[in-house]
Design a protein around this motif. Sequence first.
Motif, short mmCIF file in Angstrom:
data_model
loop_
_atom_site.label_atom_id
_atom_site.label_comp_id
_atom_site.label_asym_id
_atom_site.label_seq_id
_atom_site.Cartn_x
_atom_site.Cartn_y
_atom_site.Cartn_z
N ALA A 303 0.83 -1.21 0.00
CA ALA A 303 0.00 0.00 0.00
C ALA A 303 0.86 1.26 0.00
O ALA A 303 1.92 1.31 0.64
N ALA A 304 0.39 2.30 -0.69
CA ALA A 304 1.15 3.54 -0.84
C ALA A 304 1.42 4.21 0.50
O ALA A 304 2.49 4.79 0.70
N ASP A 305 0.44 4.14 1.44
CA ASP A 305 0.65 4.81 2.72
C ASP A 305 1.76 4.15 3.53
O ASP A 305 2.47 4.81 4.29
N MET A 306 1.95 2.85 3.34
CA MET A 306 3.07 2.17 4.01
C MET A 306 4.39 2.55 3.35
O MET A 306 5.39 2.80 4.03
N ARG A 307 4.41 2.61 2.01
CA ARG A 307 5.65 2.97 1.31
C ARG A 307 6.10 4.38 1.65
O ARG A 307 7.29 4.68 1.59
N SER A 308 5.16 5.25 2.02
CA SER A 308 5.51 6.64 2.34
C SER A 308 5.76 6.86 3.83
O SER A 308 6.06 7.99 4.25
N ASN A 309 5.64 5.81 4.63
CA ASN A 309 5.85 5.91 6.07
C ASN A 309 7.35 5.99 6.36
O ASN A 309 8.09 5.04 6.15
N ARG A 310 7.81 7.14 6.84
CA ARG A 310 9.24 7.38 7.05
C ARG A 310 9.81 6.50 8.17
O ARG A 310 11.02 6.27 8.21
N GLU A 311 8.96 6.03 9.07
CA GLU A 311 9.43 5.15 10.14
C GLU A 311 9.77 3.77 9.57
O GLU A 311 10.59 3.06 10.12
N ILE A 312 9.11 3.40 8.47
CA ILE A 312 9.34 2.09 7.85
C ILE A 312 10.37 2.21 6.72
O ILE A 312 11.34 1.45 6.67
N TYR A 313 10.14 3.14 5.81
CA TYR A 313 11.07 3.37 4.71
C TYR A 313 11.79 4.70 4.97
O TYR A 313 11.24 5.77 4.71
N PRO A 314 13.00 4.64 5.53
CA PRO A 314 13.70 5.87 5.93
C PRO A 314 13.94 6.80 4.76
O PRO A 314 14.18 6.35 3.63
N PRO A 315 13.90 8.10 4.99
CA PRO A 315 14.15 9.06 3.91
C PRO A 315 15.61 9.03 3.46
O PRO A 315 16.49 8.54 4.18
N ALA A 316 15.84 9.55 2.30
CA ALA A 316 17.18 9.50 1.70
C ALA A 316 18.24 10.16 2.57
O ALA A 316 19.38 9.69 2.63
N GLU A 317 17.87 11.24 3.27
CA GLU A 317 18.87 11.93 4.08
C GLU A 317 19.35 11.09 5.26
O GLU A 317 20.50 11.22 5.70
N ILE A 318 18.47 10.22 5.77
CA ILE A 318 18.88 9.30 6.83
C ILE A 318 19.79 8.22 6.27
O ILE A 318 20.85 7.91 6.83
N LEU A 319 19.39 7.64 5.17
CA LEU A 319 20.20 6.58 4.56
C LEU A 319 21.56 7.10 4.12
O LEU A 319 22.55 6.36 4.15
N ALA A 320 21.62 8.36 3.73
CA ALA A 320 22.89 8.94 3.28
C ALA A 320 23.91 9.00 4.42
O ALA A 320 25.12 8.99 4.18
N LYS A 321 23.43 9.07 5.66
CA LYS A 321 24.31 9.13 6.83
C LYS A 321 24.50 7.76 7.48
O LYS A 321 25.12 7.66 8.54
N SER A 322 23.96 6.73 6.86
CA SER A 322 24.03 5.40 7.45
C SER A 322 25.23 4.62 6.92
O SER A 322 25.75 4.90 5.85
N GLN A 323 25.65 3.63 7.69
CA GLN A 323 26.78 2.79 7.33
C GLN A 323 26.35 1.33 7.24
O GLN A 323 25.44 0.90 7.95
N TYR A 324 27.03 0.57 6.38
CA TYR A 324 26.83 -0.88 6.32
C TYR A 324 27.84 -1.55 7.24
O TYR A 324 28.92 -1.02 7.50
N GLN A 325 27.50 -2.74 7.71
CA GLN A 325 28.47 -3.52 8.47
C GLN A 325 29.39 -4.26 7.52
O GLN A 325 28.98 -4.76 6.47
N THR A 326 30.66 -4.33 7.91
CA THR A 326 31.64 -5.13 7.18
C THR A 326 32.33 -6.05 8.19
O THR A 326 32.19 -5.88 9.41
N GLU A 327 33.06 -7.02 7.67
CA GLU A 327 33.72 -7.99 8.55
C GLU A 327 34.78 -7.31 9.40
O GLU A 327 35.58 -6.51 8.92
N LEU A 328 34.77 -7.62 10.70
CA LEU A 328 35.75 -7.07 11.64
C LEU A 328 36.95 -7.99 11.77
O LEU A 328 36.85 -9.20 11.49
#
Length: 347
Positions: A303-328
């Motif tokens: 549903a469109a309202d779920m796809r637009s829910n920022r708590e579920i699908y984070p906005p681009a500005e949040i993802l831009a500051k996020s990091q992926y995990q890599t092997e330690l």
Amino acid sequence: MCTRFIAFSIAIGASLAATPGRAETLNLLIWESYIDQKILDRWTDKTGIAVHQIFYDSSDARDEILSDPASNIDLAVVGETTADLFGKRGILEPLTESNAPSMKDYKPEWTSRCAGYAMPYLWGTMGIAYRSDMVKTTPASWSDLMSPAPELKKHVAMYDDHNEAFIAPLALLGKSINTNDSETLKAAFELMKKQAPFVLTYDYVITAIQNPEFRDNIYMAIAYSGDQHVLNDKAGTAGVWRYVVPKEGTLSWLDCMAVNAASPRKQLALQLLDFIGSPESAASNATALNMPTASDRALDLIAADMRSNREIYPPAEILAKSQYQTELSVQSIQTRRRIISAMANFQ
């Protein structure tokens, strides 16, 4: 951690003991409340094959179980670093569109993170879950968790996983969450020591909330996106638990579903994985769990309202500051585990 794992292993051994005359069963190693039971029921109705869920509450416990050749696990939900590492060790079955046709519905940027040994499952962020009836000011920074307000003393839940325990302090320090640098880990240690007197438990919040000793006393916790919905279900009060991603950025995580290469039911496990990863199942699962799917075709069914829910699908500005995990490095993992073990001395 060791004591918990021994007890957990015994429980698994008992639960997976063969029963004469019992129908075929697939064993799925997974976080609690992390798949819609209706999907598994549909699979059983379609095939006659039951699915037995075995829960873990930390990636360390999961990886130790999956490493055991006698575990009798058929499928497992793993993190992207585990998919890569365990795949290269031959523990996980390689996946392609040939043995898992639903893989075609996932873009290369998702499948590459599962390293060719697993199917993208669900993704999200790590942030702060808080009880809105007890925490009146919405947390905005990791400092709200690492340097809590006085009234939060003994009302904070952290997490004793060697990866996730360091997300908050390292992000607050502006450092890589994947650092192997001992001086940076020492700086994180100092922040964790100062926070320790405020911490009620280092158990994963979904586990802790089910403990009568902790249930009514956790007001704030480090959590995965989506955990707030499980916490609300456990609390029996809709919307009381909320979730935010701090301004400094965070972990952008991806969970992958994999098949144990040593499974005696490998072909059936591959069929179940493909069923769970199909557009219809992936969409209904994401909707039921209020979590984002990585399947393009499944996304079209949500549903469109779920796809637009920022708590579920984070906005681009949040993802831009996020990091992926890599092997330690091994040394980094050992240092992190020593730090976590030391926290009890400062509570």
